[in-house]
Design a protein around this motif. Structure first.
Motif, short mmCIF file in Angstrom:
data_model
loop_
_atom_site.label_atom_id
_atom_site.label_comp_id
_atom_site.label_asym_id
_atom_site.label_seq_id
_atom_site.Cartn_x
_atom_site.Cartn_y
_atom_site.Cartn_z
N UNK A 234 0.68 -1.21 -0.13
CA UNK A 234 -0.05 0.17 0.05
C UNK A 234 1.05 1.38 -0.13
N UNK A 235 0.56 2.24 -0.97
CA UNK A 235 1.36 3.53 -1.08
C UNK A 235 0.58 4.72 -0.76
N UNK A 236 1.09 5.89 -0.38
CA UNK A 236 0.35 6.98 -0.28
C UNK A 236 1.38 8.25 -0.99
N UNK A 237 0.74 9.36 -1.34
CA UNK A 237 1.60 10.49 -1.78
C UNK A 237 0.92 11.71 -1.24
N UNK A 238 1.82 12.85 -0.90
CA UNK A 238 1.24 13.98 -0.73
C UNK A 238 2.38 15.12 -0.72
N UNK A 239 1.97 16.31 -0.37
CA UNK A 239 3.16 17.35 -0.31
C UNK A 239 2.91 18.31 0.55
N UNK A 246 6.39 10.26 0.53
CA UNK A 246 5.49 8.93 -0.12
C UNK A 246 5.81 8.12 1.10
N UNK A 247 4.87 7.09 0.97
CA UNK A 247 5.01 6.06 2.08
C UNK A 247 4.67 4.73 0.98
N UNK A 248 5.34 3.69 1.63
CA UNK A 248 5.24 2.15 1.18
C UNK A 248 5.12 1.31 2.12
N UNK A 249 3.97 0.59 2.56
CA UNK A 249 3.80 -0.06 3.70
C UNK A 249 3.48 -1.60 3.26
N UNK A 250 4.04 -2.59 3.79
CA UNK A 250 3.70 -3.87 3.50
C UNK A 250 4.24 -5.01 4.65
N UNK A 251 4.09 -6.19 4.42
CA UNK A 251 4.45 -7.32 5.39
C UNK A 251 5.84 -7.62 5.09
N UNK A 252 6.67 -7.93 6.29
CA UNK A 252 8.20 -8.51 5.87
C UNK A 252 8.22 -9.82 5.52
N UNK A 253 6.96 -10.63 5.62
CA UNK A 253 7.16 -12.12 5.14
C UNK A 253 6.61 -12.24 3.72
N UNK A 254 6.30 -11.09 3.10
CA UNK A 254 6.24 -11.17 1.61
C UNK A 254 4.76 -11.39 1.32
N UNK A 255 3.92 -11.31 2.16
CA UNK A 255 2.31 -11.52 1.74
C UNK A 255 2.05 -10.28 1.13
N UNK A 256 0.86 -10.40 0.30
CA UNK A 256 0.04 -9.31 -0.40
C UNK A 256 -0.51 -8.48 0.71
N UNK A 257 -0.70 -7.28 0.46
CA UNK A 257 -1.60 -6.33 1.17
C UNK A 257 -2.93 -6.55 0.76
N UNK A 258 -3.96 -6.63 1.27
CA UNK A 258 -5.45 -6.61 0.96
C UNK A 258 -6.14 -5.55 1.90
N UNK A 259 -7.32 -5.15 1.29
CA UNK A 259 -8.14 -4.13 2.00
C UNK A 259 -8.31 -4.54 3.51
N UNK A 260 -8.31 -5.74 3.82
CA UNK A 260 -8.45 -6.21 5.19
C UNK A 260 -7.27 -6.25 6.04
N UNK A 261 -6.33 -5.70 5.47
CA UNK A 261 -4.96 -5.55 6.53
C UNK A 261 -4.90 -4.27 6.91
N UNK A 262 -5.89 -3.84 8.14
CA UNK A 262 -5.94 -2.69 8.54
C UNK A 262 -4.49 -2.32 9.42
N UNK A 263 -3.93 -3.21 9.76
CA UNK A 263 -2.82 -2.78 10.40
C UNK A 263 -1.86 -1.97 9.57
#
Length: 293
Positions: A234-239, A246-263
């Motif tokens: 999941x990524x975000x962009x702002x100024x 910019x931010x880029x967030x995900x799992x360290x175990x390689x899983x895909x991020x879904x809309x259910x991954x609120x954390x």
């Protein structure tokens, strides 16, 4: 033949002390002399009027003397005025109630300095800047959540720290520097990238031209595993000001991020908010320093 006490008859005066009302022992056929009584009452009334008029004249004279003394005292004299009581000081001697009002030069506080002005262009944004200044400490607390700070990076080759469509966006708008830092919590990691431009307009255009594929490279190392290399993140962009972030967030175990991954979403939002606050504080600090010079 008359009966009664001898000697002249004493006239009764109701206003005279020790005066006695005449009496008759011979019955009711002999009445008092009402005419004489009326004349005596009128004579007494005239005497009272004369006394009242005389007393009023004396009071007026006394009041006039008091006024004369007051007038002399107000003028600062030490002797009573020889003139009549109606003699008052001249107009020039009476203190004026409309004296000169002191004037003061108008004063106005200078307008407060706008913190955003100091981060809107490279010409005014002169405060020192580094990854550790922008992201200090070894951890970050947002609310009740604590994030551990990981590796940092700093480069003037902005495109080398970006992926997909973001390198072109940065180059086209004149990016001069890109700072990155990674934070982790449990099995979630997020990399924040802060791009610097010479003007606010360039940073705003970079944000507007970025799309869903405009992302920074995830930054691993120092105990942080690779993440968001081939997985969905999941990524975000702002100024804000001359900064695009910019931010880029995900799992360290390689899983895909879904809309259910609120954390993952919460982590990205927290780091985006913290980055905005740090940039704004940078402007506030410089504005405060300029105001105190």
């Amino acid at each position: 033949m008359s009966f009664g006490q001898g000697g002249p008859q004493q006239q009764w005066d109701p206003w005279k002390p020790n005066s006695q009302q005449p009496w008759n022992s011979g019955g009711a056929d002999q009445s008092p002399d009402w005419a004489a009584l009326a004349d005596a009452s009128e004579a007494r009334a005239k005497r009272r009027r004369l006394l009242f008029i005389g007393g009023g004249a004396l009071a007026t004279v006394a009041i006039g003397a008091a006024v004369a003394v007051v007038v002399v005292s107000a003028n600062g004299g030490s002797e009573a005025s020889p003139g009549p009581s109606t003699q008052l000081p001249g107009t020039a001697d009476i203190p004026s109630a409309t004296g000169t009002v002191p004037s003061f030069a108008p004063t106005s506080a200078p307008p407060p300095l706008d913190p955003k002005d100091f981060i809107a262009s490279a010409k005014k944004d002169k405060a020192p800047l580094s990854p550790d200044i922008l992201f200090p400490g070894t951890q970050l607390t947002m609310g009740e959540t604590v994030y551990k700070k990981g590796p940092t990076a700093d480069t003037e080759k902005c495109a080398s720290a970006a992926k997909a469509t973001l390198p072109k966006v940065l180059d086209d708008n004149g990016c001069t520097r890109l700072i990155r830092v990674t934070y982790t919590k449990d099995d979630v990691a997020v990399t924040v990238g802060v791009a610097l431009f010479d003007t606010e307009a360039q940073a705003t255009r970079a944000k507007q031209q970025a799309d869903d594929k405009s992302i920074v490279k995830s930054l691993s190392g120092g105990g942080v595993k690779d993440f968001c290399v081939g997985a969905v993140c999941r990524s975000t962009t702002n100024s804000y000001g001359r900064y695009a972030y910019f931010t880029l967030a995900g799992f360290t175990d390689g899983k895909d991020v879904t809309t259910k991954d609120t954390a993952v979403f919460a982590t990205g939002d927290d780091l985006q908010e913290f980055t905005f606050r740090q940039i704004r504080r940078r402007g506030e600090a410089q504005a405060s320093a300029a105001a105190n010079e």
